[in-house]
Design an enzyme around this catalytic site. Structure first.
Site, mmCIF file in Angstrom:
data_model
loop_
_atom_site.group_PDB
_atom_site.id
_atom_site.type_symbol
_atom_site.label_atom_id
_atom_site.label_comp_id
_atom_site.label_asym_id
_atom_site.label_seq_id
_atom_site.Cartn_x
_atom_site.Cartn_y
_atom_site.Cartn_z
ATOM 1 N NE ARG A 174 -4.277 -1.571 0.221
ATOM 2 C CZ ARG A 174 -4.168 -2.743 -0.632
ATOM 3 N NH1 ARG A 174 -3.328 -2.821 -1.448
ATOM 4 N NH2 ARG A 174 -5.471 -3.607 -0.676
ATOM 5 C CD GLU B 27 -3.081 3.258 -5.420
ATOM 6 O OE1 GLU B 27 -4.090 2.351 -5.699
ATOM 7 O OE2 GLU B 27 -2.058 2.746 -5.077
ATOM 8 C CG HIS C 4 -3.224 -0.889 -6.931
ATOM 9 N ND1 HIS C 4 -3.576 -0.227 -5.784
ATOM 10 C CD2 HIS C 4 -3.166 -1.977 -6.363
ATOM 11 C CE1 HIS C 4 -3.857 -0.860 -4.779
ATOM 12 N NE2 HIS C 4 -3.408 -2.185 -5.220
#
Length: 331
Positions: A241, A270, A289
């Site tokens: 993360r 993000e 991601h």
């Protein structure tokens, strides 16, 4: 038994077979988009109607949402992590929270090791150089990177994904150190790895992989203080993360040459802004991601999230219940 009176909401368009499966038992509404988030205001407006919610990491299921979701009984998160959900508040309301672990372990480990290789061997930089017409001739030191074989890998967070990365590293004859909340003697015996305190791991490793969950304790776990402990030839990899690594400090460390490079699949914000300083470094490989992004794995995640939601709404204990106390309160 049919629970067609139960209503559920899905915050992104699922595969057709998953939607068909849920429609067999429930009234289902979806945010009909594959790549656009549901506006928070819309979610707050409609959430009171639903007994179940299938959410993504992009939704912040905080106290405000839970206050509005007065009928919620199950929140099924399409991810192994659930830091986007206020689990304590959900538990106080008797709302079960579930996740999708296990099915994405090997795929995320593949991506982690791919990112390590891409960063160490400057693959993106090399591909761009070729496409831009900068490859003029073979040159002995042109785009030279760092060896992976025989180097030392430090894994921060030896969960299922961390152990899977370690297994891949053994195939590259890497020496492996790990740091976790508790030592893992069985994995040490199986994989021939060694426990180390965080600072020994940082000082010794050629590659540092961040694979720990995001919690209050791990937020800003890697700051300038920790980055200064790493070798100047070391590479930082983060597929856990974004908030675990302090990005401003990482920018400074890269600017000052404290470390050799970084490979990042996750960010504090993000999507990461396109003018973010991290995107300006040629020695940083950045990905959007995609740790679990294989067709097979994402499909399995959808299926598991749907099963979690179905079991919970039918009064059964979901297979991946995060807050056990919420189910116990219903017994």
């Amino acid at each position: 038994m049919i629970f067609i009176n139960k209503k559920l909401f899905i915050t992104r368009k699922p595969p057709k077979h998953v939607l068909d499966y849920l429609n067999e038992n429930f009234q289902v509404d979806i945010w009909d988009s594959e790549d656009e988030e549901i506006p928070r205001e819309k979610l707050l407006e409609i959430i009171h109607q639903y007994d179940g919610l299938l959410s993504l990491l992009t939704e912040n299921i905080d106290k405000e949402v839970l206050d509005q979701g007065s009928n919620l009984k199950v929140i099924s998160n399409l991810a192994v992590g659930y830091n986007n959900i206020h689990v304590e508040e959900a538990s106080l309301r008797g709302i079960m929270v579930t996740n999708t672990p296990g099915v994405l372990t090997e795929t995320t480990a593949d991506l982690t090791f791919a990112l390590l290789l891409a960063t160490s061997r400057r693959l993106i930089e090399a591909s761009n150089s070729l496409r831009e017409g900068n490859w003029k001739t073979w040159s002995p030191m042109y785009l030279t990177g760092m060896d992976v074989n025989g180097s030392t890998l430090g894994i921060i967070g030896l969960g299922e994904i961390g152990a899977a990365v370690a297994r891949r590293a053994k195939g590259f004859n890497m020496n492996i150190l790990y740091n976790s909340r508790t030592p893992k003697p069985l994995l040490e015996d199986e994989l021939g790895i060694q426990y180390a305190d965080l600072y020994t791991l940082l000082q010794t490793s050629d590659f540092v992989c961040v694979l720990t969950p995001f919690t209050k304790q791990t937020k800003n776990m890697i700051t300038l203080k920790e980055l200064k402990q790493m070798k100047k030839t070391a590479i930082l990899i983060n597929t856990a993360r974004g908030g675990i690594v302090n990005e401003a400090d990482l920018v400074q460390a890269l600017s000052d040459g404290m470390i050799w490079g970084a490979g990042l699949d996750v960010f504090e914000q993000e999507p990461i802004p396109t003018d973010h300083p991290l995107l300006q470094f040629t020695n940083v490989v950045t990905l959007p991601h995609i740790g679990s992004a294989s067709i097979q794995t994402r499909t399995k995640m959808w299926e598991l999230a749907a099963r979690n939601l179905t079991d919970g709404l039918q009064g059964k204990k979901p297979p991946n219940l995060v807050n056990q106390e919420a189910y116990q309160s219903k017994e």
